[in-house]
Design an enzyme around this catalytic site. Sequence first.
Site, PDB file in Angstrom:
ATOM      1  N   HIS A 155       0.837  -1.217   0.000  1.00 33.92           N
ATOM      2  CA  HIS A 155       0.000   0.000   0.000  1.00 33.92           C
ATOM      3  C   HIS A 155       0.870   1.265   0.000  1.00 33.92           C
ATOM      4  O   HIS A 155       0.437   2.308   0.471  1.00 33.92           O
ATOM      5  CB  HIS A 155      -0.943   0.050   1.207  1.00 33.92           C
ATOM      6  N   SER A 276      14.438  21.367 -16.692  1.00 30.14           N
ATOM      7  CA  SER A 276      13.288  22.233 -16.923  1.00 30.14           C
ATOM      8  C   SER A 276      13.755  23.494 -17.636  1.00 30.14           C
ATOM      9  O   SER A 276      14.856  23.991 -17.369  1.00 30.14           O
ATOM     10  CB  SER A 276      12.649  22.590 -15.578  1.00 30.14           C
ATOM     11  N   LYS A 282      15.896  21.758 -11.528  1.00 27.66           N
ATOM     12  CA  LYS A 282      15.180  20.515 -11.790  1.00 27.66           C
ATOM     13  C   LYS A 282      15.986  19.468 -12.548  1.00 27.66           C
ATOM     14  O   LYS A 282      16.727  19.770 -13.455  1.00 27.66           O
ATOM     15  CB  LYS A 282      13.918  20.821 -12.596  1.00 27.66           C
ATOM     16  N   GLU A 289       9.436   8.085 -16.977  1.00 26.52           N
ATOM     17  CA  GLU A 289       8.084   8.578 -17.269  1.00 26.52           C
ATOM     18  C   GLU A 289       7.656   8.166 -18.673  1.00 26.52           C
ATOM     19  O   GLU A 289       6.500   7.816 -18.912  1.00 26.52           O
ATOM     20  CB  GLU A 289       8.032  10.105 -17.126  1.00 26.52           C
TER      21      GLU A 289
END
Length: 439
Positions: A155, A276, A282, A289
């Site tokens: 979980h 970024s 970043k 992804e």
Amino acid sequence: MKLWGGRFTKGEDADMTSFDNSLPTSKLLYKEDIQGSIAHAKMLGKQNIISQKESAAIVDGLKEILTDVEQGILIIPDSGYEDIHSFIETTLTKKIGEDGKKLHTARSRNDQIAVDTKMYFKNRLQGILEEIDDLVDTFITKGQENPYLMPGYTHLQKAQTITFKYYLDAYAQMLLRDKKRLLNAINIMDENPLGSGALAGTTHNIDRQLTTELLNFKKPVKNFIDAVSDRDYVIETLSDFSIIGVHLSRLSEELIIYASQEFQYVTFDDSLSTGSSMMPQKKNADSAELIRGNSALLIGELNQILVIMKGLPLAYDKDMQLDKETFLPAFDHIEKMLLIAKKIVSTLKINRVKLQKAVKNGFLNATDLADYLVKKGRPFRDAHTVVGQAVLFAEKHQKALEDLTIEELKQFDQIIDEDVYHYLNIQESIHKGIKKEML
Ligand code: ARG
């Protein structure tokens, strides 16, 4: 140029021609199409359906076409022919003259595309199998290099201690099953459809065993109607790809979480991250992804082929021509996903210190304490309650279970003794019972 037209009194609508044009996709199967035709022409000659001389002329012509395409001397266009079969046959006849017109004896484009597609799958799947092997090896090597303890989750809440090695091995096992699924798919699809004709075979005395051997199939198909209608192997392969995609997507999701500032268990290599345009600090795990995103495309492609096939009456229907628009991108997607996954895992840095700290918090040894009480004779359900109370106490005092004194522990159960600390020691606990397998 068309392979048909005798019964038509009117030319095809230009929009229809472009609607039906499958060259941009079917031309990717040029090699299999030519190889299939070479085997067919050899067989026609051997069976005296065409003369030896005609057969030889066709075979030589086709071989030249193959070489010309591979050397870039002959460029297959994106339009002007209905499909790759039309292009190759027309080019052959231009090249060798009248003999070329005999190639399509005892054959339909329906069995031709079926044989092309199966050969294409068998070839290209070999590469996928190798990529899977590479990725499995990468999981195993990376795990061996990083045998550290880490929190295991259920979980997404800390559950019990595991090792990073064992965590990666979970993915190795998934990929090994994926490999078995693909091997099984290859085994099932390995039947030669050539000779099925349009759907009902042919009155010519063809030799399907010969083309089966020449094209390296296990055996000829049993039923012609089934053979030209079958795209099970496309569905099955794309289904297997989707399962691989789901596995890699879960891995990606976890690595993205583990690479976040909040976790910092792992660091992605710069070469597989992007920045970024606005926020200078970043560094994003875009490689993972994109694997997660590409897995969605695979599931979409599986859906497309399922929906294309589901209502089709036997035998061949033109809807099936669109199968290439599902499996060609699917092959590209899965190949890239497996490659990038391998690169991510092999270059990933594992932050041992963060893992160590993470293992210390979160009462990962609570179940071990319950096991200890059971070994001392308590029923597990009672032990569970006792440990729950100890956890509550420790949480309140901001301590780990192993940092509680023996007196503090004894207030929950008198049976607890000094030896309890062996069970609470996270390093020691991983050596107990079948947990050893995680080492
Ligand atoms: N180009 C078709 C395909 O890719 C095969 C041709 C079958 N066409 C036909 N009219 N019977 O599926």
